[in-house]
Scaffold this motif. Structure first.
Motif, PDB file in Angstrom:
ATOM      1  N   ARG A 124     -17.202  30.979 -19.354  1.00  0.00           N
ATOM      2  CA  ARG A 124     -18.449  31.493 -18.784  1.00  0.00           C
ATOM      3  C   ARG A 124     -19.149  30.422 -17.935  1.00  0.00           C
ATOM      4  N   LEU A 125     -19.056  29.161 -18.366  1.00  0.00           N
ATOM      5  CA  LEU A 125     -19.622  28.087 -17.553  1.00  0.00           C
ATOM      6  C   LEU A 125     -18.869  27.944 -16.232  1.00  0.00           C
ATOM      7  N   LEU A 126     -17.553  28.076 -16.258  1.00  0.00           N
ATOM      8  CA  LEU A 126     -16.778  28.032 -15.017  1.00  0.00           C
ATOM      9  C   LEU A 126     -17.159  29.190 -14.100  1.00  0.00           C
ATOM     10  N   GLU A 127     -17.306  30.360 -14.656  1.00  0.00           N
ATOM     11  CA  GLU A 127     -17.673  31.522 -13.855  1.00  0.00           C
ATOM     12  C   GLU A 127     -19.045  31.353 -13.221  1.00  0.00           C
ATOM     13  N   LEU A 128     -19.945  30.739 -13.944  1.00  0.00           N
ATOM     14  CA  LEU A 128     -21.300  30.528 -13.439  1.00  0.00           C
ATOM     15  C   LEU A 128     -21.343  29.450 -12.363  1.00  0.00           C
ATOM     16  N   LEU A 129     -20.647  28.345 -12.582  1.00  0.00           N
ATOM     17  CA  LEU A 129     -20.834  27.153 -11.765  1.00  0.00           C
ATOM     18  C   LEU A 129     -19.729  26.916 -10.742  1.00  0.00           C
ATOM     19  N   SER A 130     -18.598  27.591 -10.889  1.00  0.00           N
ATOM     20  CA  SER A 130     -17.513  27.481  -9.914  1.00  0.00           C
ATOM     21  C   SER A 130     -16.841  28.838  -9.757  1.00  0.00           C
ATOM     22  N   PRO A 131     -17.602  29.848  -9.312  1.00  0.00           N
ATOM     23  CA  PRO A 131     -17.078  31.221  -9.344  1.00  0.00           C
ATOM     24  C   PRO A 131     -15.911  31.474  -8.401  1.00  0.00           C
ATOM     25  N   GLY A 132     -15.781  30.677  -7.340  1.00  0.00           N
ATOM     26  CA  GLY A 132     -14.748  30.975  -6.361  1.00  0.00           C
ATOM     27  C   GLY A 132     -13.600  30.012  -6.322  1.00  0.00           C
ATOM     28  N   ALA A 133     -13.581  29.023  -7.205  1.00  0.00           N
ATOM     29  CA  ALA A 133     -12.550  27.991  -7.129  1.00  0.00           C
ATOM     30  C   ALA A 133     -12.156  27.532  -8.520  1.00  0.00           C
ATOM     31  N   PRO A 134     -10.880  27.215  -8.729  1.00  0.00           N
ATOM     32  CA  PRO A 134     -10.469  26.670 -10.022  1.00  0.00           C
ATOM     33  C   PRO A 134     -11.081  25.296 -10.248  1.00  0.00           C
TER      34      PRO A 134
END
Length: 276
Positions: free
Chosen positions: A84-94
């Motif tokens: 969820r943190l990745l989705e929030l803070l880096s939604p378009g890139a791995p």
């Protein structure tokens, strides 16, 4: 030290507190033990000139409270928080991810379940003892820890746990003088130790990773261990997986808590393996 920006993310059953420093590709740091985001204070600022560095307090630690303080914990739930943190803070890139100890277990599960969101993972001494040939002995250790915790309390149980992680016949290490900030941080974490020892340790060390799936993703996985912790239980788990995958076990300075005792050297090597 770079002053972080503080954020909060609402997740099912918890409110997660996270810190953001720097700019560039996202680097998510997943702490182990009871240290929380502060465990990475010694390395986060140095990495922030190359990455957007995000560290956080896992659910249940003092600054990321649970809705239900007695809720059971699982690796899967903690990995979902990281996602969820990745989705929030880096939604378009791995993103790149680094985890230590129990945080490394979370990182392994995150890689398996969301490989498209993770470009590279560094897992430092994940104590996934269920992969070891003598896993039954370590289940017995966890049972002793739980029994001691119930009958005698926190500190005796912590002593049993610490002794069980050491290599057979090893002497207790000499006392190490920590930097002032690290010493103050260690004192703060004591309040979270009952939660860690009582609910994180039993659940996380019973977790069995998907070894076949990890092997298939091993080109983006760096297994790491401390130079000074050879033969100890978390070291053995990392070494076992590296051997199974035919990959290098990268040795970091210090032991299991080299992140705290050798922050400058730890951070520099972390930078190198993240970009390799």
């Amino acid at each position: 030290m770079t002053t972080p920006t503080i954020g909060h993310l609402r997740a099912p059953g918890a409110n997660l507190r996270y810190e953001v420093r720097g700019s560039g590709p996202l680097l998510l740091l997943i702490p182990g033990g009871a240290g929380g985001a502060a465990a990475f204070d010694g390395v986060a600022a140095g990495l922030a000139d190359e990455y957007t560095v995000v560290s956080y307090d896992p659910r249940g630690l003092s600054r990321s409270p649970l809705d239900d303080p007695e809720a059971r914990q699982s690796v899967e739930q903690h990995a979902d928080d990281a996602f969820r943190l990745l989705e929030l803070l880096s939604p378009g890139a791995p993103a790149r991810v680094a985890g230590c100890s129990s945080g490394a277990i979370v990182a392994l599960h995150l890689l398996v379940t969301h490989p498209g969101r993770v470009e590279r993972v560094v897992a430092h001494e994940p104590p996934v003892v269920e992969v070891l040939p003598d896993a039954a002995e370590h289940r017995a250790l966890l049972a002793r820890v739980e029994d001691t915790f119930r009958r005698e309390g926190l500190m005796p149980a912590a002593a049993v746990f610490a002794a069980g992680l050491k290599r057979p016949g090893a002497e207790a290490p000499a006392a190490t003088e920590l930097p002032p900030q690290a010493a103050a941080r260690a004192e703060r974490t004591m309040g979270d130790m009952p939660y860690f020892l009582g609910r994180i340790v039993p659940s996380f060390m019973a977790y069995t990773p998907d070894v076949d799936r990890l092997r298939a993703l091993s080109d983006r996985l760096v297994l790491a261990a401390g130079e000074e912790s050879r033969g100890e239980l978390p070291y053995r788990s990392a070494a076992f997986l590296a051997e199974r995958f035919g990959t290098e076990l990268v040795h970091f300075p210090g032991g299991h808590v080299g992140l705290t005792t050798h922050p400058a050297e730890f951070g520099e090597l972390l930078r190198k393996v993240l970009s390799a």
